[in-house]
Design a protein around this motif. Sequence first.
Motif, mmCIF file in Angstrom:
data_model
loop_
_atom_site.group_PDB
_atom_site.id
_atom_site.type_symbol
_atom_site.label_atom_id
_atom_site.label_comp_id
_atom_site.label_asym_id
_atom_site.label_seq_id
_atom_site.Cartn_x
_atom_site.Cartn_y
_atom_site.Cartn_z
ATOM 1 N N ASN A 36 10.089 -2.062 -11.491
ATOM 2 C CA ASN A 36 9.184 -3.040 -10.883
ATOM 3 C C ASN A 36 9.929 -4.245 -10.324
ATOM 4 N N ILE A 37 11.073 -4.572 -10.906
ATOM 5 C CA ILE A 37 11.885 -5.665 -10.378
ATOM 6 C C ILE A 37 12.379 -5.310 -8.974
ATOM 7 N N ALA A 38 12.779 -4.052 -8.798
ATOM 8 C CA ALA A 38 13.187 -3.593 -7.465
ATOM 9 C C ALA A 38 11.995 -3.549 -6.521
ATOM 10 N N ILE A 92 -1.506 -6.078 -7.395
ATOM 11 C CA ILE A 92 -1.986 -5.526 -8.664
ATOM 12 C C ILE A 92 -1.283 -6.209 -9.823
ATOM 13 N N LYS A 93 -2.055 -6.663 -10.799
ATOM 14 C CA LYS A 93 -1.486 -7.204 -12.030
ATOM 15 C C LYS A 93 -1.363 -6.074 -13.064
ATOM 16 N N PRO A 122 -2.113 -0.891 -14.795
ATOM 17 C CA PRO A 122 -2.912 -1.808 -13.969
ATOM 18 C C PRO A 122 -3.970 -2.530 -14.801
ATOM 19 N N SER A 123 -4.041 -3.840 -14.630
ATOM 20 C CA SER A 123 -4.971 -4.651 -15.412
ATOM 21 C C SER A 123 -6.354 -4.674 -14.759
ATOM 22 N N GLY A 124 -7.353 -4.189 -15.477
ATOM 23 C CA GLY A 124 -8.718 -4.219 -14.986
ATOM 24 C C GLY A 124 -9.022 -3.212 -13.902
ATOM 25 N N CYS A 125 -8.141 -2.264 -13.658
ATOM 26 C CA CYS A 125 -8.366 -1.229 -12.646
ATOM 27 C C CYS A 125 -7.521 -0.022 -13.002
ATOM 28 N N PRO A 135 4.473 4.684 -8.625
ATOM 29 C CA PRO A 135 3.166 4.051 -8.904
ATOM 30 C C PRO A 135 3.018 2.659 -8.310
ATOM 31 N N PHE A 136 4.130 1.964 -8.062
ATOM 32 C CA PHE A 136 4.065 0.628 -7.473
ATOM 33 C C PHE A 136 4.060 0.672 -5.953
ATOM 34 N N VAL A 137 4.797 1.616 -5.393
ATOM 35 C CA VAL A 137 4.948 1.698 -3.941
ATOM 36 C C VAL A 137 3.721 2.322 -3.276
ATOM 37 N N SER A 138 3.163 3.364 -3.870
ATOM 38 C CA SER A 138 2.062 4.086 -3.234
ATOM 39 C C SER A 138 0.868 3.209 -2.874
#
Length: 369
Positions: free
Chosen positions: A223-225, A245-246, A278-281, A323-326
């Motif tokens: 996630n840092i990247a 997204i949080k 994902p927080s709340g989703c 999961p972060f990029v999509s």
Amino acid sequence: MRKVQAAFIFFVLIIMSLPILRFNFSGTVSEKENRALVKVPSLRKNDKLNTDFFSDCSAYFNDRFGGREKLISLNKRVSYNVLGAAAFNDKAIRGKKGWLYYTGVMVQGRATKLSDFYKTNLLSKEQLSTFAENVRRTAQWCESNGIKVIFLICPNKHSVYPEYYPFQPRPEGQTRSEQLCSVFEELNLPYIFPLKDIIEKKSAFDFPLYWETDTHWNPVGANIAFERIFQIMRDYFPNTNFPKIKYDTVITYGEKEGDLLPILGLEHGHSTRPSLVPSGCKKEDFYTFLHYDFMTSVHTKGTDPSLPRAIIFHDSFFGALEPFVSPIFSEVQYKFKQFSEDEKSFILEYKPDVIIFEAIEWLADTICG
């Protein structure tokens, strides 16, 4: 007596034929060893007679004979548990506090991760020139077709956590990745090598950013990247409303997970396994899978058609980034391979807005083959 001899001969013949009867003709990758299998040898190479044909045949058989992985695993277990051998081989090694590291093997003449740690794998001027030309040509072709590019080099585990490496200290001086980064800078191309980011932030976490028993970074490290990717995307498309997204951090622990355990023939190894939820989703609120086969290709479809489209050429390190990029794309084609000229027709047909070229640090000179 003759019956016993005949039975013995028959039994031996059966044992000897098993590697042929169970030969792996169709496989393309070894998931346990995290590498591609040797391909069928060819009589011709580079439009010339292949003088290494017979040695290539030997390598092909040795890589694919039936029962290979089980025999290798058995040998490692006997060596480590019975004979008391140290936990290392030509592919991996055990470091301090139970940390395991991939050391690699010679692949098509390329240096190992061990040589990367010792910084003996620096590229010559000619090799750097070839790399620069490949990158420049690829970037220009993308630009001429209206495609933006991002080059991503993922840091080696031993670059982020050298303190647990069994050999100390790591020598001073330039690394191969720093050589390649200088090429991107000279060409004024957008690239990401988040080594400093990860090292600076790792002390802020009370858990590691790479798996102790695996080659790869975990979702928090990845996630840092991603934050660097996200920043470039916002610069590229300043008027686009990207989802933000949080995530909540969830920590679990394992004893049998990690690709380095089977490589070393080990049954157990403590592993801290953080994940970002994902927080709340849920991720389905942002994208779904049209196709999923991580070792060949992944195809995702976003819920917001106004977002850009992307193609990503990558290795196994990008799995934690997916999961972060999509969610920030309307559609993504993940190609588990490095870019080559053969991909151009597919790219023109797909019409991406962005292409991400990713490679692990020690093999980053292959990012534009």
